[in-house]
Motif scaffolding. Structure first.
Motif, PDB file in Angstrom:
ATOM      1  N   ALA A  76       3.519  10.330  -7.090  1.00 27.25           N
ATOM      2  CA  ALA A  76       4.409  10.698  -8.188  1.00 27.25           C
ATOM      3  C   ALA A  76       3.590  11.052  -9.431  1.00 27.25           C
ATOM      4  O   ALA A  76       3.892  12.021 -10.134  1.00 27.25           O
ATOM      5  N   ILE A  77       2.540  10.300  -9.690  1.00 28.56           N
ATOM      6  CA  ILE A  77       1.663  10.600 -10.841  1.00 28.56           C
ATOM      7  C   ILE A  77       0.985  11.948 -10.639  1.00 28.56           C
ATOM      8  O   ILE A  77       0.895  12.766 -11.567  1.00 28.56           O
ATOM      9  N   ALA A  78       0.528  12.221  -9.422  1.00 28.09           N
ATOM     10  CA  ALA A  78      -0.163  13.482  -9.136  1.00 28.09           C
ATOM     11  C   ALA A  78       0.766  14.674  -9.277  1.00 28.09           C
ATOM     12  O   ALA A  78       0.346  15.763  -9.686  1.00 28.09           O
ATOM     13  N   SER A  79       2.030  14.471  -8.951  1.00 26.30           N
ATOM     14  CA  SER A  79       2.972  15.609  -9.052  1.00 26.30           C
ATOM     15  C   SER A  79       3.553  15.739 -10.465  1.00 26.30           C
ATOM     16  O   SER A  79       4.303  16.670 -10.732  1.00 26.30           O
ATOM     17  N   GLY A  80       3.236  14.818 -11.363  1.00 24.23           N
ATOM     18  CA  GLY A  80       3.673  14.908 -12.744  1.00 24.23           C
ATOM     19  C   GLY A  80       5.002  14.249 -13.000  1.00 24.23           C
ATOM     20  O   GLY A  80       5.574  14.395 -14.089  1.00 24.23           O
ATOM     21  N   VAL A  81       5.545  13.491 -12.101  1.00 26.99           N
ATOM     22  CA  VAL A  81       6.806  12.786 -12.305  1.00 26.99           C
ATOM     23  C   VAL A  81       6.528  11.512 -13.077  1.00 26.99           C
ATOM     24  O   VAL A  81       5.607  10.754 -12.771  1.00 26.99           O
ATOM     25  N   LEU A 134       0.828  -1.218   0.000  1.00 24.75           N
ATOM     26  CA  LEU A 134       0.000   0.000   0.000  1.00 24.75           C
ATOM     27  C   LEU A 134       0.857   1.260   0.000  1.00 24.75           C
ATOM     28  O   LEU A 134       0.538   2.239  -0.683  1.00 24.75           O
ATOM     29  N   LYS A 135       1.953   1.252   0.739  1.00 26.53           N
ATOM     30  CA  LYS A 135       2.858   2.407   0.751  1.00 26.53           C
ATOM     31  C   LYS A 135       3.455   2.637  -0.632  1.00 26.53           C
ATOM     32  O   LYS A 135       3.593   3.779  -1.088  1.00 26.53           O
ATOM     33  N   GLU A 136       3.811   1.554  -1.306  1.00 28.92           N
ATOM     34  CA  GLU A 136       4.367   1.674  -2.653  1.00 28.92           C
ATOM     35  C   GLU A 136       3.331   2.248  -3.622  1.00 28.92           C
ATOM     36  O   GLU A 136       3.644   3.111  -4.437  1.00 28.92           O
ATOM     37  N   ARG A 137       2.099   1.792  -3.509  1.00 27.03           N
ATOM     38  CA  ARG A 137       1.040   2.329  -4.369  1.00 27.03           C
ATOM     39  C   ARG A 137       0.810   3.814  -4.097  1.00 27.03           C
ATOM     40  O   ARG A 137       0.621   4.599  -5.032  1.00 27.03           O
ATOM     41  N   ILE A 138       0.818   4.196  -2.838  1.00 34.78           N
ATOM     42  CA  ILE A 138       0.636   5.609  -2.488  1.00 34.78           C
ATOM     43  C   ILE A 138       1.786   6.435  -3.066  1.00 34.78           C
ATOM     44  O   ILE A 138       1.580   7.523  -3.610  1.00 34.78           O
ATOM     45  N   ARG A 139       3.010   5.932  -2.965  1.00 34.51           N
ATOM     46  CA  ARG A 139       4.166   6.643  -3.517  1.00 34.51           C
ATOM     47  C   ARG A 139       4.017   6.837  -5.027  1.00 34.51           C
ATOM     48  O   ARG A 139       4.269   7.919  -5.560  1.00 34.51           O
ATOM     49  N   LYS A 140       3.558   5.788  -5.721  1.00 34.82           N
ATOM     50  CA  LYS A 140       3.361   5.896  -7.166  1.00 34.82           C
ATOM     51  C   LYS A 140       2.255   6.887  -7.507  1.00 34.82           C
ATOM     52  O   LYS A 140       2.392   7.686  -8.442  1.00 34.82           O
ATOM     53  N   LEU A 141       1.149   6.853  -6.747  1.00 37.97           N
ATOM     54  CA  LEU A 141       0.050   7.790  -7.000  1.00 37.97           C
ATOM     55  C   LEU A 141       0.474   9.234  -6.737  1.00 37.97           C
ATOM     56  O   LEU A 141       0.097  10.146  -7.474  1.00 37.97           O
TER      57      LEU A 141
END
Length: 85
Positions: free
Chosen positions: A78-83, A69-76
């Motif tokens: 990153a997507i939200a910040s445009g990385v 879940l932490k990994e998914r949150i990190r990916k989301l």
């Protein structure tokens, strides 16, 4: 006077007999409850060990799920910040 002494003696003896029967029943009930607790504690512990051997520890599975879940949150995030990952 003699009749009263006999009656009081009978009442005292009857009370003692009833108290002894009640005490014996109480001790039997306590022994029964102790046996029930012994039966419950041993098999549950053994069942828990058997389950962990077959399916793994639930604590370990929870840790893996939290890490996922932490990994998914990190990916989301990153997507939200445009990385781009």
């Amino acid at each position: 006077m003699n009749e009263q002494i006999i009656m009081y003696g009978t009442v005292i003896i009857g009370t003692v007999i009833v108290a002894m029967i009640a005490l014996r029943g109480w001790q039997g009930w306590l022994a029964l409850k102790e046996q029930e607790l012994d039966r419950r504690s041993t098999p549950l512990h053994q069942m828990r060990q058997d389950y962990e051997l077959e399916h793994g520890s639930p604590v370990g599975a929870a840790r893996i799920e939290i890490a996922d879940l932490k990994e998914r949150i990190r990916k989301l995030e990153a997507i939200a910040s445009g990385v781009d990952l």
